[in-house]
Design an enzyme around this catalytic site. Structure first.
Site, PDB file in Angstrom:
ATOM      1  N   GLU A  65       9.780   4.664  -3.911  1.00 61.95           N
ATOM      2  CA  GLU A  65       8.454   4.904  -3.331  1.00 61.95           C
ATOM      3  C   GLU A  65       8.536   5.565  -1.954  1.00 61.95           C
ATOM      4  O   GLU A  65       7.570   5.539  -1.181  1.00 61.95           O
ATOM      5  CB  GLU A  65       7.696   3.570  -3.209  1.00 61.95           C
ATOM      6  CG  GLU A  65       7.533   2.800  -4.502  1.00 61.95           C
ATOM      7  CD  GLU A  65       6.587   3.455  -5.491  1.00 61.95           C
ATOM      8  OE1 GLU A  65       6.277   4.660  -5.328  1.00 61.95           O
ATOM      9  OE2 GLU A  65       6.148   2.774  -6.419  1.00 61.95           O
ATOM     10  N   HIS A 125       4.765  -2.301   1.272  1.00 63.04           N
ATOM     11  CA  HIS A 125       4.218  -2.202  -0.089  1.00 63.04           C
ATOM     12  C   HIS A 125       4.667  -3.404  -0.910  1.00 63.04           C
ATOM     13  O   HIS A 125       5.832  -3.806  -0.851  1.00 63.04           O
ATOM     14  CB  HIS A 125       4.700  -0.920  -0.759  1.00 63.04           C
ATOM     15  CG  HIS A 125       4.464  -0.862  -2.237  1.00 63.04           C
ATOM     16  ND1 HIS A 125       3.217  -1.032  -2.802  1.00 63.04           N
ATOM     17  CD2 HIS A 125       5.320  -0.673  -3.271  1.00 63.04           C
ATOM     18  CE1 HIS A 125       3.320  -0.933  -4.117  1.00 63.04           C
ATOM     19  NE2 HIS A 125       4.590  -0.725  -4.426  1.00 63.04           N
ATOM     20  N   HIS A 171       3.654  -5.942  -4.732  1.00 66.43           N
ATOM     21  CA  HIS A 171       2.902  -6.157  -5.964  1.00 66.43           C
ATOM     22  C   HIS A 171       2.239  -7.536  -5.909  1.00 66.43           C
ATOM     23  O   HIS A 171       2.250  -8.279  -6.890  1.00 66.43           O
ATOM     24  CB  HIS A 171       3.812  -6.055  -7.179  1.00 66.43           C
ATOM     25  CG  HIS A 171       4.375  -4.691  -7.406  1.00 66.43           C
ATOM     26  ND1 HIS A 171       5.226  -4.406  -8.461  1.00 66.43           N
ATOM     27  CD2 HIS A 171       4.223  -3.526  -6.729  1.00 66.43           C
ATOM     28  CE1 HIS A 171       5.575  -3.128  -8.406  1.00 66.43           C
ATOM     29  NE2 HIS A 171       4.973  -2.576  -7.365  1.00 66.43           N
ATOM     30  N   TYR A 215     -16.285 -11.271   5.765  1.00 65.04           N
ATOM     31  CA  TYR A 215     -16.188 -10.448   6.975  1.00 65.04           C
ATOM     32  C   TYR A 215     -14.761 -10.057   7.328  1.00 65.04           C
ATOM     33  O   TYR A 215     -14.531  -9.053   8.019  1.00 65.04           O
ATOM     34  CB  TYR A 215     -16.858 -11.152   8.155  1.00 65.04           C
ATOM     35  CG  TYR A 215     -16.025 -12.241   8.804  1.00 65.04           C
ATOM     36  CD1 TYR A 215     -15.095 -11.941   9.804  1.00 65.04           C
ATOM     37  CD2 TYR A 215     -16.150 -13.574   8.401  1.00 65.04           C
ATOM     38  CE1 TYR A 215     -14.320 -12.927  10.383  1.00 65.04           C
ATOM     39  CE2 TYR A 215     -15.380 -14.568   8.984  1.00 65.04           C
ATOM     40  CZ  TYR A 215     -14.468 -14.241   9.977  1.00 65.04           C
ATOM     41  OH  TYR A 215     -13.698 -15.216  10.543  1.00 65.04           O
ATOM     42  N   HIS A 256      -1.068  -0.850 -10.010  1.00 61.54           N
ATOM     43  CA  HIS A 256       0.220  -0.895  -9.326  1.00 61.54           C
ATOM     44  C   HIS A 256       0.296  -2.055  -8.332  1.00 61.54           C
ATOM     45  O   HIS A 256       0.885  -3.086  -8.622  1.00 61.54           O
ATOM     46  CB  HIS A 256       0.438   0.458  -8.633  1.00 61.54           C
ATOM     47  CG  HIS A 256       1.799   0.672  -8.090  1.00 61.54           C
ATOM     48  ND1 HIS A 256       2.365   1.924  -7.952  1.00 61.54           N
ATOM     49  CD2 HIS A 256       2.725  -0.185  -7.598  1.00 61.54           C
ATOM     50  CE1 HIS A 256       3.573   1.819  -7.429  1.00 61.54           C
ATOM     51  NE2 HIS A 256       3.806   0.546  -7.203  1.00 61.54           N
ATOM     52  N   TYR A 293     -10.735  -8.978  18.678  1.00 58.77           N
ATOM     53  CA  TYR A 293     -10.263 -10.128  17.908  1.00 58.77           C
ATOM     54  C   TYR A 293      -8.770 -10.361  18.149  1.00 58.77           C
ATOM     55  O   TYR A 293      -7.963  -9.436  18.076  1.00 58.77           O
ATOM     56  CB  TYR A 293     -10.523  -9.884  16.423  1.00 58.77           C
ATOM     57  CG  TYR A 293      -9.990 -10.932  15.488  1.00 58.77           C
ATOM     58  CD1 TYR A 293     -10.592 -12.176  15.381  1.00 58.77           C
ATOM     59  CD2 TYR A 293      -8.881 -10.663  14.683  1.00 58.77           C
ATOM     60  CE1 TYR A 293     -10.110 -13.136  14.499  1.00 58.77           C
ATOM     61  CE2 TYR A 293      -8.393 -11.610  13.799  1.00 58.77           C
ATOM     62  CZ  TYR A 293      -9.011 -12.842  13.721  1.00 58.77           C
ATOM     63  OH  TYR A 293      -8.533 -13.779  12.846  1.00 58.77           O
TER      64      TYR A 293
END
Length: 235
Positions: free
Chosen positions: A74, A93, A95, A114, A156, A209
């Site tokens: 990837e 990344h 799964h 939110y 994916h 925040y």
């Protein structure tokens, strides 16, 4: 001597942490971090528990890799995202189960809660499908990500990004939780979606925040306000 030794160790530790937290399975996920002149990225097909610092692959901005191992399959969307988004230094990344469920249904995550604001927008987009490791998938990922920090990949998984490894990991954790919440609301017939005016306020408040007062732009109209200051120590 291996360059960026501490960072390479942190990459491995984060991959192991991701699996231990139930946010990925096996070696399916991958991680990249911007460095001077390019990026460091996990190699292809090696179990995280077998990784050593020198196995982390270095790439340059011409798309070349260095060393004896090839980068994850990837690599394209890691490379393209980091090249296109100078505001991002980490691409993670996985799964993650609930994200993958929504991705397999090609569903965006709307502002049902939110905390969608952690994405930097009022929706987490899901891309179309393309085979893993292809230029087509990289293009779809960039499109779904847009200016935000996270997206789902059709059929994916999920991509989470940030300025630091900890920030990207936190985004991944939160988005997997949002995916779980959204699936739950759909099981109950659908949640109440927050509107644009409500999300505009949320996104403004997200600018302050998790920050200390010295880090906050005091001109923000909707910043998160702390309680009154009482001094360094109560007498």
């Amino acid at each position: 001597m291996t360059d960026h030794l501490d960072l390479r160790k942190e990459i491995i530790a984060t991959c192991l942490r991701m699996n231990a937290a139930g946010l990925n399975n096996g070696s399916a996920g991958n991680l990249s971090v911007r460095v001077d002149g390019g990026l460091l990225i996990t190699p292809s097909g090696i179990a995280y528990e077998d990784l050593t610092p020198e196995m982390i692959v270095e790439m340059d901005w011409d798309g070349r890799y260095y060393g004896s191992l090839i980068p994850t399959s990837e690599w394209r969307f890691h490379y393209e995202i980091l090249k296109a988004r100078p505001d991002i230094d980490v691409v993670l990344h996985s799964h993650a189960l609930h994200c993958a469920i929504l991705a397999c249904c090609r569903l965006d995550i709307p502002p049902v809660h939110y905390m969608i604001g952690v994405s930097g927008g009022d929706v987490i987009k899901c891309s179309g499908y393309a085979p893993f490791g292809t230029p087509e998938l990289s293009a779809l990922a960039l499109e779904a990500l847009g200016p935000r920090s996270v997206c789902l990949l059709g059929n994916h998984g999920v991509i989470a990004t940030g300025k630091t490894i900890d920030k990207a990991f936190g985004v991944l954790e939160e988005v997997e939780n949002l995916a779980r919440i959204y699936i739950g609301t759909r099981m109950l017939g659908g949640g109440v979606i927050l509107g644009k005016p409500e999300m505009d306020v949320v996104l403004e408040r997200f600018k302050s925040y998790g920050k200390q007062p010295s880090e906050v732009d005091q001109s923000l109209k909707n910043k998160v306000e702390p309680p009154p200051y009482g001094g360094l120590r109560r007498q």
